[in-house]
Design an enzyme around this catalytic site. Structure first.
Site, PDB file in Angstrom:
ATOM      1  CG  ASP A   1       3.913   1.548  -4.082  1.00  0.00           C
ATOM      2  OD1 ASP A   1       4.199   0.640  -4.879  1.00  0.00           O
ATOM      3  OD2 ASP A   1       2.761   1.748  -3.672  1.00  0.00           O
TER       4      ASP A   1
ATOM      5  CG  HIS B   1      -0.073  -0.094  -5.198  1.00  0.00           C
ATOM      6  ND1 HIS B   1       1.247  -0.179  -4.808  1.00  0.00           N
ATOM      7  CD2 HIS B   1      -0.444  -1.343  -5.543  1.00  0.00           C
ATOM      8  CE1 HIS B   1       1.642  -1.446  -4.910  1.00  0.00           C
ATOM      9  NE2 HIS B   1       0.628  -2.170  -5.365  1.00  0.00           N
TER      10      HIS B   1
END
Length: 369
Positions: A192, A220
């Site tokens: 990410d 996440h």
């Protein structure tokens, strides 16, 4: 006679220099002994992420170009044939740093003496399944693998959990591998982090290597918070804040965040398969920076065991900005948190608290069986 003495002195000097050079060369040769191989476990090794990851490890992208490795590959029995195919390909690639491959469906054999464990395998969500059912499957998987690591891994084994729900899978692993230090159990939010860097790079039309210090707070999942309030871009005029260069708060607070949050889904829609190459690359980045250190003045995002920093409940595995040195990570302290960021960070923490509660209820059910 005088000329002869000069020649003699020159010869003596040359001989001394030659001997000195030989001694230095010998000492350098002694220092240049090949390092001991690092044993790296990859679970879910017959899957797509592992297929992209293992050649990166074997080439030195994870631990450096002079670090030999022995790969321990683990997967489930129905995938044993595919797993053996991965082993054959690794042998056929003739990687100079690869000193051995163990491919097995036995968790004990896979965990024996490993220095690094990269937990790629897990039970995926399938259509029609309830959240608790998926959690229960992963709790069972991570309990078994954690127990094998606890008994058989090297004493200072470092663990990276990739399989989702990564934060909570890491918590379960910690529960059943109590001798592994909590600081050695992490989960992947570097993917990410890298996605956020990529979005800023594209928006500003700059090299991604010139963007630094974005933060992924939390998890996440769709509650993760990509934060650019402290990030900068290297320009000819020095380092300038991303917020100043983008000059569009609406984009930064909306489209930028949702694009990073939903990037995995967008890739599945485009590829008809989940992220593999980028996940593998970010796993290498995570371990490399953890083991070899982050560049001075730069931090990265890692899912780590919370100590209560930034008001995040202690005991959660939560993504923070960290710096790494000598194999240890440290949470970056003292960053100013505005009201918008606070609400996003707390939302991620609350989701993780709910998930932790669900995981522990699944654990209790396992204990009753």
């Amino acid at each position: 006679m005088e000329h002869f003495e000069v020649v003699q002195k020159v010869v003596v000097v040359v001989v001394c220099l030659f001997l000195f050079w030989k001694i230095i060369k010998h000492l350098v040769g002694l220092l240049d002994v090949e390092k001991e191989p690092v044993r790296v476990l990859v679970t879910g090794a017959a899957g797509q992420i592992a297929y992209a990851l293992v050649p990166m490890i074997a080439r030195g992208a994870m631990l450096g170009p002079d670090q030999p490795v022995i790969l321990h590959l683990l997967d489930i029995e129905p995938l044993s044939e595919a797993l053996n195919g991965v082993k054959m390909e690794l042998i056929d690639a003739a990687f100079p740093l690869l000193k051995g491959v163990i491919a097995t469906t036995d968790a004990v054999e896979a965990c024996m003496g490993v220095d690094l464990a990269i937990m790629v395998g897990g039970f995926p969500w399938k259509e029609g399944m309830e959240r608790k059912e998926v959690m229960s499957k992963n709790v069972s998987i991570y309990k078994a693998q954690a127990s094998a690591l606890e008994r058989h891994a090297a004493p200072n084994c470092k663990v990276l959990v990739i399989a989702n729900p990564a934060n909570t899978n890491a918590l379960i692993l910690k529960e059943f591998a109590p001798s592994i230090p909590p600081k050695n159990i992490t989960c992947l939010t570097r993917l990410d982090h890298n996605r956020a860097l990529g979005q800023i790079s594209e928006r500003l039309d700059v090299q991604v290597s010139d963007v630094k210090n974005v933060i992924i707070w939390g998890y996440h999942s769709s509650t993760q918070y990509p934060d650019v309030n402290h990030s900068t871009v290297s320009t000819n005029s020095g380092e300038i804040s991303v917020r100043e260069l983008v000059a569009d708060d609406k984009w930064l607070k909306n489209e930028f965040i949702t694009t990073v949050q939903q990037r995995g889904a967008a890739i599945i829609k485009a590829r008809k398969l989940s992220s593999a190459l980028s996940a593998a690359s970010s796993a290498c980045d995570h371990i490399r920076d953890w083991v070899l250190g982050t560049p001075k003045g730069t931090w990265v995002s890692m899912g780590v065991y919370s100590d209560g920093s930034y008001g995040i409940p202690a005991g959660l595995i939560y993504s923070f900005p960290v710096t790494c040195e000598k194999g240890e990570w440290s949470i970056v302290q003292g960053l100013k948190i505005d009201e918008f960021s606070r609400s996003k960070m707390d939302a991620a923490a609350n989701e993780l608290l709910e998930e932790k509660s669900l995981a522990y209820s699944c654990l209790n059910n396992l204990h009753k069986l």
